[in-house]
Design an enzyme around this catalytic site. Sequence first.
Site, PDB file in Angstrom:
ATOM      1  N   GLY A   1     -13.589 -13.119 -12.787  1.00 53.43           N
ATOM      2  CA  GLY A   1     -14.594 -13.546 -11.811  1.00 53.43           C
ATOM      3  C   GLY A   1     -13.975 -13.758 -10.432  1.00 53.43           C
TER       4      GLY A   1
ATOM      5  N   HIS B   1     -11.381  -6.435  -6.161  1.00 52.00           N
ATOM      6  CA  HIS B   1     -10.338  -6.575  -7.188  1.00 52.00           C
ATOM      7  C   HIS B   1     -10.182  -8.024  -7.653  1.00 52.00           C
ATOM      8  CE1 HIS B   1      -8.168  -2.480  -7.146  1.00 52.00           C
ATOM      9  NE2 HIS B   1      -9.375  -2.331  -6.680  1.00 52.00           N
ATOM     10  N   ASP B   2     -10.595  -8.965  -6.830  1.00 50.30           N
ATOM     11  CA  ASP B   2     -10.619 -10.358  -7.271  1.00 50.30           C
ATOM     12  C   ASP B   2     -11.728 -10.561  -8.305  1.00 50.30           C
ATOM     13  OD1 ASP B   2     -10.100 -13.073  -7.459  1.00 50.30           O
ATOM     14  OD2 ASP B   2     -11.390 -13.581  -5.759  1.00 50.30           O
TER      15      ASP B   2
ATOM     16  N   GLU C   1      -1.489 -10.815 -10.357  1.00 48.70           N
ATOM     17  CA  GLU C   1      -2.137  -9.514 -10.571  1.00 48.70           C
ATOM     18  C   GLU C   1      -1.620  -8.446  -9.615  1.00 48.70           C
ATOM     19  OE1 GLU C   1      -6.303 -10.571 -10.125  1.00 48.70           O
ATOM     20  OE2 GLU C   1      -6.099 -12.107 -11.682  1.00 48.70           O
TER      21      GLU C   1
ATOM     22  N   HIS D   1     -16.460   2.893   0.070  1.00 46.87           N
ATOM     23  CA  HIS D   1     -15.500   3.950   0.404  1.00 46.87           C
ATOM     24  C   HIS D   1     -15.874   4.700   1.682  1.00 46.87           C
ATOM     25  CE1 HIS D   1     -13.964   4.058  -4.055  1.00 46.87           C
ATOM     26  NE2 HIS D   1     -13.626   2.959  -3.418  1.00 46.87           N
ATOM     27  N   THR D   2     -16.891   4.245   2.372  1.00 44.46           N
ATOM     28  CA  THR D   2     -17.198   4.759   3.714  1.00 44.46           C
ATOM     29  C   THR D   2     -16.141   4.304   4.720  1.00 44.46           C
ATOM     30  OG1 THR D   2     -18.852   4.814   5.476  1.00 44.46           O
ATOM     31  CG2 THR D   2     -18.714   2.784   4.238  1.00 44.46           C
TER      32      THR D   2
ATOM     33  N   ASP E   1     -13.901   8.741   3.814  1.00 43.42           N
ATOM     34  CA  ASP E   1     -14.999   9.338   4.590  1.00 43.42           C
ATOM     35  C   ASP E   1     -14.353   9.925   5.841  1.00 43.42           C
ATOM     36  OD1 ASP E   1     -16.986   9.889   6.428  1.00 43.42           O
ATOM     37  OD2 ASP E   1     -17.751   7.836   6.535  1.00 43.42           O
TER      38      ASP E   1
ATOM     39  N   ARG F   1     -11.703  -4.493  -0.278  1.00 43.32           N
ATOM     40  CA  ARG F   1     -11.179  -4.087  -1.586  1.00 43.32           C
ATOM     41  C   ARG F   1     -10.570  -5.266  -2.340  1.00 43.32           C
ATOM     42  NH1 ARG F   1      -6.698   0.004  -3.889  1.00 43.32           N
ATOM     43  NH2 ARG F   1      -7.958   0.753  -5.616  1.00 43.32           N
TER      44      ARG F   1
ATOM     45  N   THR G   1     -16.485   9.643   9.576  1.00 43.74           N
ATOM     46  CA  THR G   1     -16.434   8.391  10.357  1.00 43.74           C
ATOM     47  C   THR G   1     -15.614   7.358   9.579  1.00 43.74           C
ATOM     48  OG1 THR G   1     -18.516   7.729   9.306  1.00 43.74           O
ATOM     49  CG2 THR G   1     -18.688   8.715  11.506  1.00 43.74           C
TER      50      THR G   1
ATOM     51  N   VAL H   1     -11.705  -9.443 -12.120  1.00 45.52           N
ATOM     52  CA  VAL H   1     -10.675 -10.016 -12.993  1.00 45.52           C
ATOM     53  C   VAL H   1     -10.861 -11.533 -13.033  1.00 45.52           C
ATOM     54  CG1 VAL H   1      -8.195 -10.205 -13.406  1.00 45.52           C
ATOM     55  CG2 VAL H   1      -9.117  -8.145 -12.325  1.00 45.52           C
TER      56      VAL H   1
ATOM     57  N   ASN I   1      -3.035  -2.293  -8.861  1.00 51.56           N
ATOM     58  CA  ASN I   1      -2.920  -3.008  -7.584  1.00 51.56           C
ATOM     59  C   ASN I   1      -1.637  -2.715  -6.812  1.00 51.56           C
ATOM     60  OD1 ASN I   1      -5.371  -4.310  -7.919  1.00 51.56           O
ATOM     61  ND2 ASN I   1      -4.463  -6.124  -8.888  1.00 51.56           N
TER      62      ASN I   1
HETATM   63  C1  HEM Z   1     -16.685   2.567  -8.597  1.00 50.64           C
HETATM   64  C2  HEM Z   1     -15.423   2.478  -8.954  1.00 50.64           C
HETATM   65  C3  HEM Z   1     -14.298   2.471  -7.967  1.00 50.64           C
HETATM   66  C4  HEM Z   1     -13.167   3.207  -8.074  1.00 50.64           C
HETATM   67  C5  HEM Z   1     -12.801   4.156  -9.198  1.00 50.64           C
HETATM   68  C6  HEM Z   1     -12.363   2.918  -6.919  1.00 50.64           C
HETATM   69  C7  HEM Z   1     -11.133   3.466  -6.671  1.00 50.64           C
HETATM   70  C8  HEM Z   1     -10.465   3.370  -5.469  1.00 50.64           C
HETATM   71  C9  HEM Z   1      -9.263   4.077  -5.151  1.00 50.64           C
HETATM   72  C10 HEM Z   1      -8.491   4.999  -6.100  1.00 50.64           C
HETATM   73  C11 HEM Z   1      -8.946   3.781  -3.875  1.00 50.64           C
HETATM   74  C12 HEM Z   1      -7.739   4.285  -3.091  1.00 50.64           C
HETATM   75  C13 HEM Z   1      -6.619   3.321  -3.272  1.00 50.64           C
HETATM   76  C14 HEM Z   1      -5.273   3.923  -2.929  1.00 50.64           C
HETATM   77  O1  HEM Z   1      -5.133   5.139  -3.038  1.00 50.64           O
HETATM   78  O2  HEM Z   1      -4.369   3.150  -2.566  1.00 50.64           O
HETATM   79  C15 HEM Z   1      -9.939   2.880  -3.370  1.00 50.64           C
HETATM   80  C16 HEM Z   1      -9.967   2.350  -2.114  1.00 50.64           C
HETATM   81  C17 HEM Z   1     -10.895   1.437  -1.669  1.00 50.64           C
HETATM   82  N1  HEM Z   1     -11.894   0.862  -2.426  1.00 50.64           N
HETATM   83 FE1  HEM Z   1     -12.495   1.475  -4.255  1.00 50.64          FE
HETATM   84  N2  HEM Z   1     -13.029   2.021  -6.125  1.00 50.64           N
HETATM   85  C18 HEM Z   1     -14.204   1.709  -6.731  1.00 50.64           C
HETATM   86  C19 HEM Z   1     -15.142   0.795  -6.288  1.00 50.64           C
HETATM   87  C20 HEM Z   1     -14.989   0.028  -5.141  1.00 50.64           C
HETATM   88  C21 HEM Z   1     -15.831  -1.088  -4.789  1.00 50.64           C
HETATM   89  C22 HEM Z   1     -16.968  -1.631  -5.659  1.00 50.64           C
HETATM   90  C23 HEM Z   1     -15.381  -1.564  -3.596  1.00 50.64           C
HETATM   91  C24 HEM Z   1     -15.881  -2.723  -2.779  1.00 50.64           C
HETATM   92  C25 HEM Z   1     -17.111  -3.170  -2.810  1.00 50.64           C
HETATM   93  C26 HEM Z   1     -14.287  -0.724  -3.190  1.00 50.64           C
HETATM   94  C27 HEM Z   1     -13.606  -0.816  -2.009  1.00 50.64           C
HETATM   95  C28 HEM Z   1     -12.572   0.004  -1.625  1.00 50.64           C
HETATM   96  C29 HEM Z   1     -12.028   0.047  -0.285  1.00 50.64           C
HETATM   97  C30 HEM Z   1     -12.545  -0.713   0.917  1.00 50.64           C
HETATM   98  C31 HEM Z   1     -10.964   0.939  -0.313  1.00 50.64           C
HETATM   99  C32 HEM Z   1     -10.024   1.329   0.843  1.00 50.64           C
HETATM  100  C33 HEM Z   1      -8.791   0.451   0.820  1.00 50.64           C
HETATM  101  C34 HEM Z   1      -7.781   0.839   1.865  1.00 50.64           C
HETATM  102  O3  HEM Z   1      -8.140   1.357   2.918  1.00 50.64           O
HETATM  103  O4  HEM Z   1      -6.586   0.612   1.623  1.00 50.64           O
HETATM  104  N3  HEM Z   1     -14.064   0.211  -4.165  1.00 50.64           N
HETATM  105  N4  HEM Z   1     -10.855   2.637  -4.370  1.00 50.64           N
END
Ligand code: HEM
Length: 337
Positions: free
Chosen positions: A78, A72-73, A94, A199-200, A252, A68, A255, A76, A100
């Site tokens: 690049g 997020h890097d 940031e 998000h898997t 998810d 993640r 798993t 913003v 964040n």
């Molecule tokens: C498509 C638009 C996306 C939205 C709206 C989104 C939104 C979010 C939100 C709301 C969370 C939960 C954060 C929290 O509650 O603290 C999350 C977690 C996460 N996102 Fe996304 N995300 C998006 C795309 C991505 C992309 C492109 C990646 C990486 C390639 C990514 C990787 C992750 C990961 C790995 C987590 C879990 C982080 C943790 O376990 O703390 N997300 N995302």
Amino acid sequence: MVLSLYSLHFMLLTFSIFGFLSLLDAGAPPPLTLDYYASTCPNALDIVKKEMECAVTSDPRNAAFILRLHFHDCFVQGCDGSVLLDDTFTLQGEKKAAININALKGFRIIDRIKNKLESECPSTVSCADILTIAARDAVILVGGPDWDVPLGRNDSKTAGYAMADQNLPTSDEGLVSIISKFVYQGLSVTDMVALSGAHTIGMGRCVNFRERIYGDFDASSRGNPSSETYLNSLKAMCPAAGGGDNDETAMDYVTPKLFDNYFYQTLLKGEGLLNSDQELYSSVFGIQTKKLVQMYAEDQMAFFEQFSESMVKLGNITNPDTSDNGEVRKNCRFVNT
Ligand code: HEM
Ligand SMILES: *[C@@H]1O[C@H](CO)[C@@H](O)[C@H](O)[C@H]1NC(C)=O
Ligand SMILES: *[C@@H]1O[C@H](CO)[C@@H](O)[C@H](O)[C@H]1NC(C)=O
């Protein structure tokens, strides 16, 4: 005849414009390459891998944090390590932007990797490259695909506090708006659906899924009994009246620690935790995204291949503002003095 003359003229015009643009390009940064550190820091990739092995073995959640952070890097300014910068008197980082704050973790892992690399090859490997390699290794370590990482990024001397909230998507944002944020970064709808597969792994906090579970979760999962059980457990940890905002649960739930395609299968059942994720399958604007979700849910290989390709594109995003050429930071949290 007239038509073909016109099109010939048009082609000549186009060519001359492109020729002119490529002249202007002389000042553009050099392209990324796979062997960027081959002579300057031949062990760079191994060092990152070893540290990521330690981190993910001790807690698989660390894979999610790093993946993640990289996303997020890159959205913003690049992929320039801007997300890693701490606040100082002269720089607003940031990390405290609304999107964040309380959510990004894994910075100490990057510090540890950077320390190792600084003792092996000082001032050589950028923090932006470290984060990109570490994200790839994170995915592999939890069972995901492998891909080659183009390298040679610089670290920024600036951060984009306001840009973080502008550019990054939120869970209650509509599909069309999220797609436009990806397109703005040069990514496609397909990239967006495949990258959402991140998000898997990892967890989401109650504050980011409350509206969804008291909103259309019931409708999207069509009151299916096993979905009801899941929904009730989500409601128990995330009360409608408020409270428990920072309590978290897996995105998810089948798993949670494995990188696989179950994320997409939960969307087919209407059980996506985040509204933004469920919209990929359920939105009336999501004809194309729905097809992709169905395909990735059925075919893990297709998901892995697209995810790898889209991660390289994500890692290729550069700052359109070329006034900050960047540097290789010595400490990922601070610009060099
Ligand atoms: C498509 C638009 C996306 C939205 C709206 C989104 C939104 C979010 C939100 C709301 C969370 C939960 C954060 C929290 O509650 O603290 C999350 C977690 C996460 N996102 Fe996304 N995300 C998006 C795309 C991505 C992309 C492109 C990646 C990486 C390639 C990514 C990787 C992750 C990961 C790995 C987590 C879990 C982080 C943790 O376990 O703390 N997300 N995302
Ligand atoms: C990195 O910074 C150096 C020094 O400012 C510059 O020569 C180089 O072109 C930059 N590379 C990229 C990829 O921006
Ligand atoms: C990466 O970006 C450069 C220009 O910024 C472009 O020429 C190249 O095709 C891109 N590579 C990929 C894999 O998107």
